[in-house]
Structure formats: structure tokens, C-alpha cells
Scaffold this motif. Structure first.
Motif, PDB file in Angstrom:
ATOM      1  N   LYS A  41     -12.838  -1.723  20.448  1.00 25.43           N
ATOM      2  CA  LYS A  41     -11.768  -0.736  20.355  1.00 25.43           C
ATOM      3  C   LYS A  41     -11.163  -0.687  18.960  1.00 25.43           C
ATOM      4  N   VAL A  42     -11.003  -1.844  18.328  1.00 26.65           N
ATOM      5  CA  VAL A  42     -10.385  -1.897  17.005  1.00 26.65           C
ATOM      6  C   VAL A  42     -11.350  -1.462  15.908  1.00 26.65           C
ATOM      7  N   SER A  43     -12.647  -1.358  16.252  1.00 24.42           N
ATOM      8  CA  SER A  43     -13.670  -1.019  15.261  1.00 24.42           C
ATOM      9  C   SER A  43     -13.856   0.494  15.187  1.00 24.42           C
ATOM     10  N   ASP A  44     -13.645   1.060  13.996  1.00 28.11           N
ATOM     11  CA  ASP A  44     -13.887   2.490  13.817  1.00 28.11           C
ATOM     12  C   ASP A  44     -15.375   2.796  13.956  1.00 28.11           C
ATOM     13  N   PHE A  45     -16.219   1.854  13.449  1.00 30.02           N
ATOM     14  CA  PHE A  45     -17.658   2.033  13.526  1.00 30.02           C
ATOM     15  C   PHE A  45     -18.314   0.703  13.876  1.00 30.02           C
ATOM     16  N   ILE A  46     -19.443   0.785  14.576  1.00 26.07           N
ATOM     17  CA  ILE A  46     -20.181  -0.399  14.996  1.00 26.07           C
ATOM     18  C   ILE A  46     -21.629  -0.252  14.548  1.00 26.07           C
ATOM     19  N   GLY A  47     -22.097  -1.196  13.764  1.00 24.98           N
ATOM     20  CA  GLY A  47     -23.480  -1.186  13.299  1.00 24.98           C
ATOM     21  C   GLY A  47     -24.299  -2.192  14.076  1.00 24.98           C
ATOM     22  N   ASN A  75     -30.059  -2.027  21.033  1.00 23.71           N
ATOM     23  CA  ASN A  75     -28.689  -2.545  20.976  1.00 23.71           C
ATOM     24  C   ASN A  75     -27.675  -1.421  21.136  1.00 23.71           C
ATOM     25  N   VAL A  76     -27.923  -0.321  20.450  1.00 24.98           N
ATOM     26  CA  VAL A  76     -27.021   0.839  20.532  1.00 24.98           C
ATOM     27  C   VAL A  76     -26.911   1.327  21.968  1.00 24.98           C
ATOM     28  N   GLU A  77     -28.061   1.503  22.620  1.00 20.91           N
ATOM     29  CA  GLU A  77     -28.062   2.026  23.983  1.00 20.91           C
ATOM     30  C   GLU A  77     -27.399   1.059  24.963  1.00 20.91           C
ATOM     31  N   TYR A  78     -27.584  -0.243  24.736  1.00 25.48           N
ATOM     32  CA  TYR A  78     -26.971  -1.240  25.625  1.00 25.48           C
ATOM     33  C   TYR A  78     -25.445  -1.163  25.534  1.00 25.48           C
ATOM     34  N   ILE A  79     -24.925  -1.106  24.316  1.00 21.60           N
ATOM     35  CA  ILE A  79     -23.470  -1.052  24.140  1.00 21.60           C
ATOM     36  C   ILE A  79     -22.901   0.208  24.781  1.00 21.60           C
ATOM     37  N   ASP A 105     -20.722   8.643  18.489  1.00 21.99           N
ATOM     38  CA  ASP A 105     -20.643   8.877  17.047  1.00 21.99           C
ATOM     39  C   ASP A 105     -19.985   7.725  16.293  1.00 21.99           C
ATOM     40  N   ARG A 106     -19.552   6.690  17.038  1.00 23.52           N
ATOM     41  CA  ARG A 106     -18.974   5.515  16.387  1.00 23.52           C
ATOM     42  C   ARG A 106     -19.969   4.359  16.282  1.00 23.52           C
ATOM     43  N   ILE A 107     -21.168   4.534  16.812  1.00 20.39           N
ATOM     44  CA  ILE A 107     -22.118   3.428  16.859  1.00 20.39           C
ATOM     45  C   ILE A 107     -23.465   3.880  16.296  1.00 20.39           C
ATOM     46  N   GLU A 108     -24.126   2.999  15.552  1.00 20.15           N
ATOM     47  CA  GLU A 108     -25.359   3.361  14.868  1.00 20.15           C
ATOM     48  C   GLU A 108     -26.186   2.115  14.599  1.00 20.15           C
ATOM     49  N   VAL A 109     -27.414   2.308  14.151  1.00 17.55           N
ATOM     50  CA  VAL A 109     -28.267   1.189  13.746  1.00 17.55           C
ATOM     51  C   VAL A 109     -27.973   0.868  12.290  1.00 17.55           C
ATOM     52  N   ALA A 110     -27.471  -0.336  12.035  1.00 17.71           N
ATOM     53  CA  ALA A 110     -27.253  -0.850  10.679  1.00 17.71           C
ATOM     54  C   ALA A 110     -27.740  -2.302  10.705  1.00 17.71           C
ATOM     55  N   GLU A 116     -30.103  -1.544   0.787  1.00 20.81           N
ATOM     56  CA  GLU A 116     -29.738  -0.156   0.511  1.00 20.81           C
ATOM     57  C   GLU A 116     -29.527   0.620   1.803  1.00 20.81           C
ATOM     58  N   HIS A 117     -30.379   0.357   2.811  1.00 20.03           N
ATOM     59  CA  HIS A 117     -30.258   1.074   4.075  1.00 20.03           C
ATOM     60  C   HIS A 117     -28.944   0.729   4.785  1.00 20.03           C
ATOM     61  N   THR A 118     -28.635  -0.566   4.873  1.00 21.57           N
ATOM     62  CA  THR A 118     -27.398  -0.964   5.549  1.00 21.57           C
ATOM     63  C   THR A 118     -26.171  -0.512   4.767  1.00 21.57           C
ATOM     64  N   TYR A 119     -26.215  -0.667   3.449  1.00 18.25           N
ATOM     65  CA  TYR A 119     -25.101  -0.231   2.609  1.00 18.25           C
ATOM     66  C   TYR A 119     -24.845   1.267   2.774  1.00 18.25           C
ATOM     67  N   ASN A 120     -25.909   2.054   2.734  1.00 19.01           N
ATOM     68  CA  ASN A 120     -25.751   3.511   2.852  1.00 19.01           C
ATOM     69  C   ASN A 120     -25.220   3.917   4.220  1.00 19.01           C
ATOM     70  N   LYS A 121     -25.632   3.175   5.275  1.00 19.61           N
ATOM     71  CA  LYS A 121     -25.110   3.467   6.613  1.00 19.61           C
ATOM     72  C   LYS A 121     -23.583   3.294   6.639  1.00 19.61           C
ATOM     73  N   ILE A 122     -23.117   2.239   5.991  1.00 20.36           N
ATOM     74  CA  ILE A 122     -21.681   1.950   5.999  1.00 20.36           C
ATOM     75  C   ILE A 122     -20.918   2.932   5.103  1.00 20.36           C
ATOM     76  N   ILE A 123     -21.431   3.134   3.900  1.00 18.29           N
ATOM     77  CA  ILE A 123     -20.685   3.877   2.897  1.00 18.29           C
ATOM     78  C   ILE A 123     -20.642   5.372   3.194  1.00 18.29           C
ATOM     79  N   LYS A 124     -21.580   5.868   4.002  1.00 17.73           N
ATOM     80  CA  LYS A 124     -21.602   7.310   4.303  1.00 17.73           C
ATOM     81  C   LYS A 124     -20.319   7.753   5.003  1.00 17.73           C
ATOM     82  N   HIS A 125     -19.651   6.814   5.674  1.00 19.84           N
ATOM     83  CA  HIS A 125     -18.423   7.153   6.397  1.00 19.84           C
ATOM     84  C   HIS A 125     -17.254   7.410   5.435  1.00 19.84           C
ATOM     85  N   PHE A 126     -17.479   7.191   4.138  1.00 23.25           N
ATOM     86  CA  PHE A 126     -16.437   7.410   3.155  1.00 23.25           C
ATOM     87  C   PHE A 126     -16.779   8.594   2.236  1.00 23.25           C
ATOM     88  N   ASN A 127     -17.965   9.167   2.406  1.00 24.93           N
ATOM     89  CA  ASN A 127     -18.392  10.262   1.524  1.00 24.93           C
ATOM     90  C   ASN A 127     -17.916  11.606   2.080  1.00 24.93           C
TER      91      ASN A 127
END
Length: 404
Positions: free
Chosen positions: A166-172, A178-182, A192-197, A393-404
Motif C-alpha cells: 500500500k505504501v509503495s507507489d510502484f512495485i518491481g 511474480n507480477v501475476e501472483y501479486i 499500473d503500479r506493478i511491473e517486471v524490474a 540499464e533495464h532496471t534503472y530505466n524501469k524505475i526512472i521512467k516514472h519520473f520522465n
């Protein structure tokens, strides 16, 4: 941005190799101001302090011993670490404006510290790097129960888990399963708050050994030089289903077309060692944990990586052991529960085979299939999959895209 990372890893900087150090180094190199909050266990004698190391601010927080200690101290340490982190943050970082709050599981007990940081920085975004699904993973392998006295503990941790989401804006997450289980078991989490990272490493060229170097390393560890070596490396604990691993080795102990190597340590090492000493299998070698440099060299001299997970898991684990195999161009055999997608992803992308971790015959058939395959090409496929999916680069870009 100002980025803070809460971790239970004993990080002293970002220049060492590791899934967290590599990712944090990427943030630093991209120009972000980075703060790392990490434990300093009682045995080290270190006190809580804030230091600049490797161009980042490292807040080391004195805690009880959290690893390799008795159950009582470990349990107490996990309970206290949340308040210890909060206290240290309040003292040393309360005046710092944070834009991104990063944190990982395990454990889920840092949730209070995350909430505290969010209260201090209401504009900050929170990002959970979900590495395991607790407490269900403990229930699966019999370490916790949903009923009786132990059920009270489960309900407590399950409530904390939901609060963390609940406190997490995004979950990687580490994989699509893993995504489908959660989403299935926590319907309050929006898609839209959960993704593969996933777990990731900085890209490095694989070390290619000459034939002579391979033979020298194998001779050092009394390994045959005339047949493929299949290596299991890493933790030997309850999650890895060591009794099944032993059954597989026992059933294949008379093979002359390959050799098995087990290198690692953990709570189940004694069980493995007892079997090894009693059976004295001709085509199996067993070594306790080696220094990292020696271990890496040994794996490079092998041909196939083995991954084992307990069949009882209902959660889709994604073993971190996979990435070093792919980086070193080793195809894999994944013996796991059917909920885990490590094996299916390997088969779909041509770098490995899967078998259920309750079927010894299926494991033997996977070995047969592997020995008849083009190991070099499968290794290349795995390395390419790593480059396409598992670099920082893949994990970083997944996270940073939420600020672009």
C-alpha cells in the motif's frame, strides 16, 4: 534527484559487484545524489555514522546481529531494525529532501521506515524492489503456518506485507509470474503500479578461458577434463529442496558421460555432506563455499548451471543464481515447482531445460537432453537474453521512467 535506498545488505559503498551495488552505481553514474541506509551488525563493532564512500552518502546503522547468529538475536534484530533505521534517518537525514525512496524485500519490516521517509518527503515516490513474497514462502516450506499459534505470526506478517504494498507507489518484480501472483492475491494493487524490474548486473564481457586454463582449474579441484561438468553453486538451504537434489545426484551417480559439482553452504550443507561421505559417488564433487574469485573461476571452467527450488512453493521464485550462469554463457537446467517461470523462460529462449523438482526421472531426462544439445549455442542464447533483459540499464530505466 535525491535518491535513498534502504537495504539489509551490508553495503559500505557501490564499487563492489552485486545486484544492489551495480544498480546503485548506475544511479550515481547518472548524476543522482544517492543515500544508502544499511545495517552495521553488532559483531563489527561499528557505530551508527554517515560517511561519503564511492561518491555516495552511506548511513551505516548499528543493529543487532541479523545473520549467522542464534534465532533469538536474529528475531529481535529484525523487529528492532525498523526503529533503528528511523532513528538514524531522523538524526542524520531529516533535512534532506528526497525525491525517490527505494527499498527491497527481504525483509518486509522496513515498512515503518519507508512510511517515516514518506512523511518527511510527501512529494517523494516510493519504489519496492520485490525479491521474495513473504510470509507465503515460509508457509510453503513449513517454516510458518496459517493456523494455530504460528498462524498469529503469519497474520501479523501478512498484514505488514499488505501495508508495504500500500505504501509503495510502484512495485518491481523479478518475473512475469511474480507480477501475476501479486495481482491475484492482492486485488487492491492496481496493475499500473506493478511491473517486471528484475535482478540485474552491470554488463561485463564474459571471461573466456583457454582450453589449458580450463584444464588447470579443473585439475585444481580434481574434476575430470574429458566430459561436461554440471555445477550447482550457491545456497544450500530449505528453499533449494536439497533432499531432491541429493536424490537426483544419487540416481545419476554412476554416469560416465558427465560430472556433477556442488559448491555452497547453508543450513542443509550437513545433509549434503553426510550423503556424500556415506555414498562416495564417483562422478560428484562437493565443496563448501569458496572465496568469490575462486568460485567465479571454477564456474567458468564448468559447462552447465543447475538451479533447484523446493517443489512445495506456491509462489513463483526467480533465483538470483540464474544471472551469473547467463553472464558466463552457461546453459541451465532448472528443477523447480511449476509456479516458477525460470525454466519456462529458459526453454522459450533456448538457453535451458525445465523439470519438476519432485521427479528424478524427469531430471535425468533433462540431463540427457542437455548433453545432446549444442552447449555453446545455448550459452550464447542465454548471454544474449541477459543482455536484452537483465542489465542494470533495464532496471534503472524501469524505475526512472516514472519520473520522465
Amino acid at each position: 534527484m535525491n535518491v535513498i535506498f534502504l537495504t539489509m545488505s551490508n553495503m559500505h559503498g557501490v564499487e563492489n559487484r552485486g545486484i544492489y551495488a551495480d544498480l546503485m552505481r548506475k544511479f550515481r553514474n547518472e548524476g543522482h545524489r544517492l543515500y544508502i541506509v544499511a545495517p552495521r551488525e553488532r559483531r563489527t563493532g561499528e557505530q551508527t555514522s554517515l560517511q561519503e564512500v564511492d561518491g555516495v552518502q552511506v548511513l551505516g546503522v548499528r543493529t543487532l546481529n541479523l545473520q549467522k547468529t542464534n534465532v533469538i538475536e536474529k528475531g529481535a534484530g529484525q523487529v528492532l531494525v525498523e526503529s533503528q533505521f528511523k532513528s538514524a534517518i531522523k538524526k542524520y537525514l531529516a533535512g534532506v529532501k528526497i525525491d525517490l525512496i527505494l527499498y527491497s524485500t527481504p525483509p518486509i519490516t522496513l515498512m515503518g521506515a519507508v512510511k517515516y521517509l514518506k512523511k518527511l518527503n510527501p512529494q517523494a515516490r516510493t519504489y519496492l524492489l520485490l525479491k521474495d513474497i513473504f510470509p507465503q514462502n515460509a508457509v510453503d516450506i513449513g517454516m510458518m503456518s496459517k493456523t494455530g499459534v504460528k498462524g498469529l505470526l503469519y497474520k501479523h506478517f501478512r498484514k505488514q506485507e499488505k501495508q508495504l504494498y500500500k505504501v509503495s507507489d510502484f512495485i518491481g518484480c523479478m518475473s512475469p509470474a511474480n507480477v501475476e501472483y501479486i495481482l491475484k492475491h492482492n486485488p487492491e494493487v492496481q496493475r499500473d503500479r506493478i511491473e517486471v524490474a528484475p535482478n540485474s548486473y552491470e554488463q561485463q564481457d564474459p571471461v573466456v578461458l583457454t582450453q589449458k586454463e580450463r584444464e588447470t582449474i579443473r585439475q585444481k579441484y580434481n574434476l575430470p577434463t574429458d566430459r561436461p561438468v554440471l555445477v550447482y553453486g550457491g545456497n544450500l538451504g530449505k528453499p533449494q529442496g536439497i533432499p531432491f537434489l541429493i536424490k537426483c545426484l544419487d540416481a545419476n551417480s554412476n554416469r560416465e558421460d558427465c560430472h556433477f559439482l556442488v559448491v555452497g553452504n547453508g543450513t542443509e550443507f550437513g545433509r549434503m555432506e553426510s550423503w556424500y561421505n556415506e555414498t562416495k559417488p564417483k562422478n560428484v564433487s562437493l565443496y563448501a563455499r569458496l572465496p568469490k574469485e575462486d568460485y567465479d573461476q571454477l564456474v567458468r571452467a564448468c559447462d552447465v548451471g543447475l538451479i533447484f527450488l523446493d517443489y512445495r512453493f506456491t509462489i513463483p521464485n526467480y533465483p538470483s543464481r540464474l544471472l551469473p550462469y547467463l553472464m558466463e554463457k552457461k546453459p541451465i537446467i532448472a528443477a523447480t515447482d511449476p509456479n516458477c517461470d525460470t525454466g519456462s523462460i529458459a526453454e522459450q529462449n533456448g538457453y535451458g531445460y525445465w523439470c519438476p523438482s519432485n521427479d528424478v526421472t524427469a531430471f535425468t531426462e533433462a540431463v540427457d537432453k542437455m548433453l545432446q544439445s549444442d552447449l555453446k549455442q545455448m550459452g550464447e542464447n542465454g548471454n544474449q537474453f541477459f543482455l536484452n533483459n537483465y542489465t542494470v540499464e533495464h532496471t534503472y530505466n524501469k524505475i526512472i521512467k516514472h519520473f520522465n
